[in-house]
Design an enzyme around this catalytic site. Sequence first.
Site, mmCIF file in Angstrom:
data_model
loop_
_atom_site.group_PDB
_atom_site.id
_atom_site.type_symbol
_atom_site.label_atom_id
_atom_site.label_comp_id
_atom_site.label_asym_id
_atom_site.label_seq_id
_atom_site.Cartn_x
_atom_site.Cartn_y
_atom_site.Cartn_z
ATOM 1 N N THR A 91 14.769 -4.914 4.574
ATOM 2 C CA THR A 91 14.122 -5.850 5.506
ATOM 3 C C THR A 91 13.894 -7.213 4.855
ATOM 4 O O THR A 91 14.259 -8.256 5.415
ATOM 5 C CB THR A 91 12.754 -5.261 5.940
ATOM 6 O OG1 THR A 91 12.972 -3.965 6.481
ATOM 7 C CG2 THR A 91 12.081 -6.137 6.976
ATOM 8 N N LYS B 5 4.999 -4.738 -5.518
ATOM 9 C CA LYS B 5 3.586 -4.603 -5.912
ATOM 10 C C LYS B 5 3.333 -3.355 -6.745
ATOM 11 O O LYS B 5 2.518 -3.356 -7.659
ATOM 12 C CB LYS B 5 2.691 -4.611 -4.677
ATOM 13 C CG LYS B 5 3.089 -3.652 -3.561
ATOM 14 C CD LYS B 5 3.724 -4.382 -2.423
ATOM 15 C CE LYS B 5 4.502 -3.439 -1.527
ATOM 16 N NZ LYS B 5 4.497 -3.846 -0.146
ATOM 17 N N ILE C 49 1.067 -14.851 2.983
ATOM 18 C CA ILE C 49 -0.090 -15.676 2.579
ATOM 19 C C ILE C 49 0.033 -16.076 1.102
ATOM 20 O O ILE C 49 0.185 -15.204 0.245
ATOM 21 C CB ILE C 49 -1.411 -14.901 2.761
ATOM 22 C CG1 ILE C 49 -1.524 -14.341 4.175
ATOM 23 C CG2 ILE C 49 -2.604 -15.789 2.428
ATOM 24 C CD1 ILE C 49 -2.725 -13.428 4.373
ATOM 25 N N GLY D 298 9.373 -2.711 10.742
ATOM 26 C CA GLY D 298 9.675 -3.081 9.353
ATOM 27 C C GLY D 298 8.430 -3.385 8.533
ATOM 28 O O GLY D 298 8.502 -3.997 7.476
ATOM 29 N N GLU E 262 5.997 0.874 4.288
ATOM 30 C CA GLU E 262 6.759 1.158 3.065
ATOM 31 C C GLU E 262 7.802 2.238 3.360
ATOM 32 O O GLU E 262 7.690 2.955 4.356
ATOM 33 C CB GLU E 262 5.816 1.660 1.973
ATOM 34 C CG GLU E 262 4.770 0.666 1.539
ATOM 35 C CD GLU E 262 5.399 -0.624 1.041
ATOM 36 O OE1 GLU E 262 6.110 -0.590 0.041
ATOM 37 O OE2 GLU E 262 5.183 -1.674 1.668
ATOM 38 N N ASP F 61 -0.742 1.329 -1.249
ATOM 39 C CA ASP F 61 -0.171 -0.016 -1.214
ATOM 40 C C ASP F 61 -1.273 -1.072 -1.358
ATOM 41 O O ASP F 61 -1.149 -2.017 -2.147
ATOM 42 C CB ASP F 61 0.575 -0.194 0.117
ATOM 43 C CG ASP F 61 1.131 -1.593 0.285
ATOM 44 O OD1 ASP F 61 2.178 -1.878 -0.321
ATOM 45 O OD2 ASP F 61 0.519 -2.401 1.009
ATOM 46 N N LYS G 72 -2.053 -3.902 -4.441
ATOM 47 C CA LYS G 72 -2.298 -5.332 -4.217
ATOM 48 C C LYS G 72 -3.635 -5.775 -4.807
ATOM 49 O O LYS G 72 -3.729 -6.839 -5.426
ATOM 50 C CB LYS G 72 -2.221 -5.623 -2.718
ATOM 51 C CG LYS G 72 -0.799 -5.420 -2.168
ATOM 52 C CD LYS G 72 -0.774 -5.372 -0.647
ATOM 53 C CE LYS G 72 0.652 -5.261 -0.121
ATOM 54 N NZ LYS G 72 0.713 -4.910 1.299
#
Length: 440
Positions: free
Chosen positions: A18, A110, A141, A192, A195, A206, A210
């Site tokens: 993706t 990550k 961001i 999309g 994960e 996840d 981060k």
Amino acid sequence: MKTKSLGPVRVGLIGLGTIGCGTLNVLSRNRDEISRRVGRDIEVVAVADLDLTTERPVDLRQVKLTDDASSIINDADIDVVIELIGGIEPAKSFILQSLRNGKSVVTANKELIAQHGEEIFRVASENSCTVGFEAAVAGSIPVIKTMREALVANSIGHVTGIVNGTCNYMLTAMTEQQLNFDVVLEEAQSLGYAEADPAFDVDGIDAAHKITILASIAFGIPLDFGKVFVEGIRDIEMQDVGYADSLGFAIKHVARAARTKSGIEVRVHPALLPKEHPLADVNGVTNAVFVEADAVGPMLLSGAGAGADPTASSVIGDLADIVRTSKATDRVPHLGYANNSEVGQKILEIAEVECANYLRFEIEEEPGILADVGQILASNAIPTQHIEQRKLSSGEHGETVLVLTRRILDKTLVKAIGEIGSLRNVKTPVTRYRIELQNS
Ligand code: HSE
């Protein structure tokens, strides 16, 4: 980065999923503008993926396609490698070998940065290369750039965010459209956002990757994924979403790293946010990061947290930085070992973390039970803000008890929960959520 000429910067891309497709599409769509801003043309000359047969929404006619990533990593004519395959191996070996070959790297990985960042940044430093990882946290961001560069003057108090687009998308759809967990997870996958293994999203892993990265940036501590307290969204019950709403809160999946008097807390879990909290109204795949710092005060950054083009925007931003600052001395210092001057601040065990809390449990309709609950809270010196009994919405015999506590040590609350749960007339396990107040 070794530049071979003043011609285009030559890029090799590993991973045509993706974000890989998004990166190629955005680079091609905005090519002239990007070149003007960066001062050089950027040319993706080779793309590697193990699967070269699947049809993809991208024009690959101008690039060399290969299923052998090492042909990119070891190509002396390639200046920068973009790694977008995710996971630990072979991504880690690809990145380390690229750095040893003098190529700077851009990655959205990550998991790899959170778990092996210390080694990766050490090798990058030894080879005078840069590793860009803006796309690893909060999709579009520019939170990493903001915290490392724009907020360099500040002492950061806390960074609290909604950093998993899949969870936020799912919670929003479950709350607003009353859709069930599996249906909305499938939707998030088809868009999309999720994960490759969506358990990483819904179990909070996840988000933990981060916040590991953000904690290291905010507080100069080593990247230490193993120390993060993690809970996902699987056990959120819709009745608590309703009760929370009626008490003035929204339930969100929150990641937080904060400096406290006793150490650094780094945690990921569902939390009740007062509706006036800046994160309470962040919905859908949108991510938002709320930073409190001494010079700037409160700051909210928000935007798309996942998806092809939004994440590609961050990948290309890092690529542009590498092209603009190709001398090692021009770079922002690496994370991890090179930035550990503040070590000595320990990451707290969750038992030592203080939070306000929401508790819910069912009791028999008999006099005196609430007094017993009050006695347990009092004997553990747990300050309460609200205690309420409600008839069961099912119309069955019994009542629901809702308790809002003020801030209390986690281990004290856990002890009290155990005592409440063992009262003879308490019919259900105690459901508990932490509450994140805006000013704590
Ligand atoms: N699965 C991730 C998310 C992708 O939903 O936020 C972006 O990191």
